[in-house]
Design a protein around this motif. Structure first.
Motif, PDB file in Angstrom:
ATOM      1  N   ARG A 239     -10.730  19.149  -2.868  1.00 45.89           N
ATOM      2  CA  ARG A 239      -9.608  20.061  -2.710  1.00 45.89           C
ATOM      3  C   ARG A 239      -9.681  20.776  -1.348  1.00 45.89           C
ATOM      4  NH1 ARG A 239      -5.260  21.430  -5.721  1.00 45.89           N
ATOM      5  NH2 ARG A 239      -4.372  23.410  -5.080  1.00 45.89           N
ATOM      6  N   VAL A 242      -8.715  18.351   1.453  1.00 40.63           N
ATOM      7  CA  VAL A 242      -7.272  18.125   1.551  1.00 40.63           C
ATOM      8  C   VAL A 242      -6.579  19.381   2.067  1.00 40.63           C
ATOM      9  CG1 VAL A 242      -5.175  17.568   0.283  1.00 40.63           C
ATOM     10  CG2 VAL A 242      -7.268  16.355  -0.203  1.00 40.63           C
ATOM     11  N   SER A 243      -7.045  20.545   1.631  1.00 37.91           N
ATOM     12  CA  SER A 243      -6.484  21.794   2.151  1.00 37.91           C
ATOM     13  C   SER A 243      -6.583  21.815   3.662  1.00 37.91           C
ATOM     14  CB  SER A 243      -7.260  23.006   1.619  1.00 37.91           C
ATOM     15  OG  SER A 243      -6.983  23.203   0.275  1.00 37.91           O
ATOM     16  N   ASN A 244      -7.755  21.508   4.167  1.00 39.70           N
ATOM     17  CA  ASN A 244      -7.931  21.560   5.619  1.00 39.70           C
ATOM     18  C   ASN A 244      -7.088  20.513   6.338  1.00 39.70           C
ATOM     19  OD1 ASN A 244      -9.459  23.793   5.664  1.00 39.70           O
ATOM     20  ND2 ASN A 244     -11.335  22.838   6.430  1.00 39.70           N
ATOM     21  N   ASN A 246      -4.189  19.398   5.270  1.00 39.66           N
ATOM     22  CA  ASN A 246      -2.832  19.945   5.238  1.00 39.66           C
ATOM     23  C   ASN A 246      -2.660  21.047   6.275  1.00 39.66           C
ATOM     24  OD1 ASN A 246      -1.882  18.298   3.225  1.00 39.66           O
ATOM     25  ND2 ASN A 246      -2.060  19.805   1.581  1.00 39.66           N
TER      26      ASN A 246
ATOM     27  N   PHE B  31       1.443  23.249  -8.988  1.00 36.79           N
ATOM     28  CA  PHE B  31       0.096  23.649  -8.567  1.00 36.79           C
ATOM     29  C   PHE B  31       0.046  24.007  -7.084  1.00 36.79           C
ATOM     30  CE2 PHE B  31      -0.095  20.126 -11.676  1.00 36.79           C
ATOM     31  CZ  PHE B  31      -0.523  20.855 -12.772  1.00 36.79           C
ATOM     32  N   LEU B  33       0.478  23.263  -3.002  1.00 38.03           N
ATOM     33  CA  LEU B  33      -0.145  22.194  -2.230  1.00 38.03           C
ATOM     34  C   LEU B  33      -1.488  22.732  -1.760  1.00 38.03           C
ATOM     35  CD1 LEU B  33       2.843  21.032  -0.008  1.00 38.03           C
ATOM     36  CD2 LEU B  33       1.616  19.612  -1.633  1.00 38.03           C
ATOM     37  N   PRO B  34      -2.532  21.893  -1.743  1.00 40.27           N
ATOM     38  CA  PRO B  34      -3.824  22.403  -1.268  1.00 40.27           C
ATOM     39  C   PRO B  34      -3.666  23.062   0.105  1.00 40.27           C
ATOM     40  CG  PRO B  34      -4.091  20.225  -2.199  1.00 40.27           C
ATOM     41  CD  PRO B  34      -2.610  20.493  -2.165  1.00 40.27           C
ATOM     42  N   GLU B  37      -1.460  27.108  -1.788  1.00 40.52           N
ATOM     43  CA  GLU B  37      -1.394  27.196  -3.251  1.00 40.52           C
ATOM     44  C   GLU B  37      -0.344  28.198  -3.736  1.00 40.52           C
ATOM     45  OE1 GLU B  37      -4.186  26.893  -1.606  1.00 40.52           O
ATOM     46  OE2 GLU B  37      -5.369  25.313  -2.567  1.00 40.52           O
ATOM     47  N   HIS B  38      -0.034  29.173  -2.890  1.00 36.69           N
ATOM     48  CA  HIS B  38       0.883  30.229  -3.318  1.00 36.69           C
ATOM     49  C   HIS B  38       2.335  29.779  -3.229  1.00 36.69           C
ATOM     50  CE1 HIS B  38       0.326  30.349   0.971  1.00 36.69           C
ATOM     51  NE2 HIS B  38       1.357  31.165   1.131  1.00 36.69           N
ATOM     52  N   GLN B 132       0.219  16.940  -5.064  1.00 40.52           N
ATOM     53  CA  GLN B 132      -0.595  16.166  -4.127  1.00 40.52           C
ATOM     54  C   GLN B 132      -1.870  15.757  -4.837  1.00 40.52           C
ATOM     55  OE1 GLN B 132      -1.528  18.076  -0.375  1.00 40.52           O
ATOM     56  NE2 GLN B 132      -1.826  16.105   0.622  1.00 40.52           N
TER      57      GLN B 132
END
Lengths: 292, 150
Positions: A239, A242-244, A246, B31, B33-34, B37-38, B132
């Motif tokens: 997670r 993928v956050s990074n 994005n 949920f 997106l990574p 999230e908000h 995602q």
């Protein structure tokens, strides 16, 4: 007005500075192929990019912590596994010894085997990882967590948790303190079994055997907890990665002067001769190339 | 490519040939997106003259915009295998109801475009719901170049 040497120098310096600034803008454009390198040109974007860069940095730190947490958890669970195997062997010994008709030689032989198992388990409990005791609780360096003099075992650590922050507001406990093992009497029960063997007390041997079996089950439970920590780590790691990705994509696009233009150019110049981008389902004959 | 396992759905001949933006203008991400999230509501906007590329823009915070590419128009050497459990989470019953988007990034050094094919965005076209997902396959890159060097 008299042109002084210092005025000439001043002008010269400011001209040089000016041209250097232009050069540097040009260099930046050339280096990145982007029109705007400094998002300071747009304060709102700049603020946002800065904020998300901080998040990326933070996530990178969590990702490092996850790697470290995983080593702790894996090392620990490997050793708990070994402790389980040894306990099983001890149970086997008890099973054999529960036969009251055993002669003294065989009992002595079993006692020797059991002693070796105890020694081996104590040394496992004193395992170090990167110079730190795995099972001393928070006392990872001071003294050896388990001392054993051949008849009694004592625990010198505490029951403190070692944690790693793996996500915002989430500290994962990565250690199993040695008190977990003293609480179940992991070694104590083996010592009792040995004493029972020496005195040929069949009753006591049987009850030790039951206790050791219980301990085996507890060790399995400890390891299944560690297993679920491992999968939590993997999920969190995915997670964060993928956050990074994005966030990086977002910042990268944010800073680009005219992304739509880049994509359009990309379409026109690159796609025209490359079939990488095309309709995957030929059934409806729709292709990106039709639109170029 | 090896056999398609029963638990995955491969790129079968899709019968829906419309552009995703025709079917969906706004996608709800339960949920988030990574990384974001908000944010739960994203609009899907066509980028002029660039079919298959879209802006995925946060409705509550329009500056937050990702560029995505409809994977239907992008041929991968190995089509992505989407686990059935992920489709179920989105209530996707048949593959035709599903669109797959990939997040596009401009590479800082080369100026080229890369796609995060490791973590595609699935969209239930009927329910206008998205998520995602992260694929297990370690061979998939988060920075897959859109054009392979010749």
């Amino acid at each position: 007005m008299r042109v002084t040497q210092s005025m000439i120098t001043r002008n010269l310096v400011s001209n040089i500075l000016e041209s250097r600034k232009n050069m540097s803008d040009l260099e930046q454009t050339m280096a990145t192929g982007k029109k705007i390198q400094k998002s300071s040109d747009d304060p709102v974007k700049f603020t946002m990019a800065t904020r998300y860069r901080k998040t990326i940095k933070l996530n990178e730190m969590y990702l490092k912590n996850i790697v470290d947490a995983r080593s702790w958890v894996s090392m620990t669970s490997g050793i708990v596994d070994d402790l389980y195997e040894h306990s099983l062997s001890a149970k086997e010994i008890a099973l054999q010894a529960a036969d009251a008709s055993l002669n003294a030689d065989i009992r002595e032989n079993l006692t020797g085997k059991l002693d070796a198992i105890v020694d081996e388990m104590v040394s496992l409990l004193n395992t170090q990882y990167l110079g730190k005791y795995l099972f001393g609780g928070t006392k990872t360096k001071e003294e050896i967590p388990f001392s054993y003099d051949g008849s009694t075992i004592s625990y010198n650590g505490d029951d403190g948790a070692i944690t790693r922050r793996i996500a915002e507001g989430y500290d994962m406990t990565v250690n199993v303190p040695g008190s977990t093992f003293t609480d179940m009497g992991l070694i104590e029960k083996l010592i009792e079994l040995r004493d029972a063997l020496e005195s040929n007390d069949t009753e006591a041997i049987r009850s030790s055997m039951a206790a050791i079996e219980t301990n085996c089950n507890e060790l399995l439970a400890v390891n299944s907890r560690l297993g679920s920590l491992k999968s939590q780590l993997t999920m969190t790691e995915n997670r964060l990665e993928v956050s990074n990705t994005n966030l990086n994509s977002f910042i990268s696009d944010l800073e680009d002067a005219d992304l739509a233009e880049v994509i359009t150019q990309y379409n026109a110049e690159e796609l025209a001769y490359n079939a990488a981008l095309q309709a995957t389902a030929n059934s409806f004959n729709l292709s990106i190339l039709d639109y170029l | 490519m090896m056999n398609v396992s029963q638990n995955t759905v491969s790129e079968s001949g899709s019968s829906s040939n419309q552009y995703i933006a025709d079917a969906v203008k706004e996608i709800n991400f339960p949920f988030g997106l990574p990384g974001f999230e908000h944010l739960h509501r994203f609009s899907l906007e066509e980028i002029p003259n660039t079919p298959a590329f879209y802006f995925l823009r946060a409705v509550e915070q329009p500056l937050i915009t990702l560029v995505v590419l409809d994977l239907r128009f992008f041929k991968l050497e190995t089509p992505l295998q989407i686990p059935e459990r992920d489709m179920r989470k989105l209530g996707i019953e048949v593959p035709d109801d599903m669109a797959k988007l990939t997040v596009i990034k401009i590479d800082k050094n080369s100026g080229r475009l890369t796609a995060n094919i490791k973590a595609p965005i699935l969209v239930n076209l009927k329910k206008k719901k998205g998520m995602q997902i992260i694929l297990d396959d370690p061979a998939l890159s988060t920075e897959y170049p859109l054009l392979q060097e010749k």
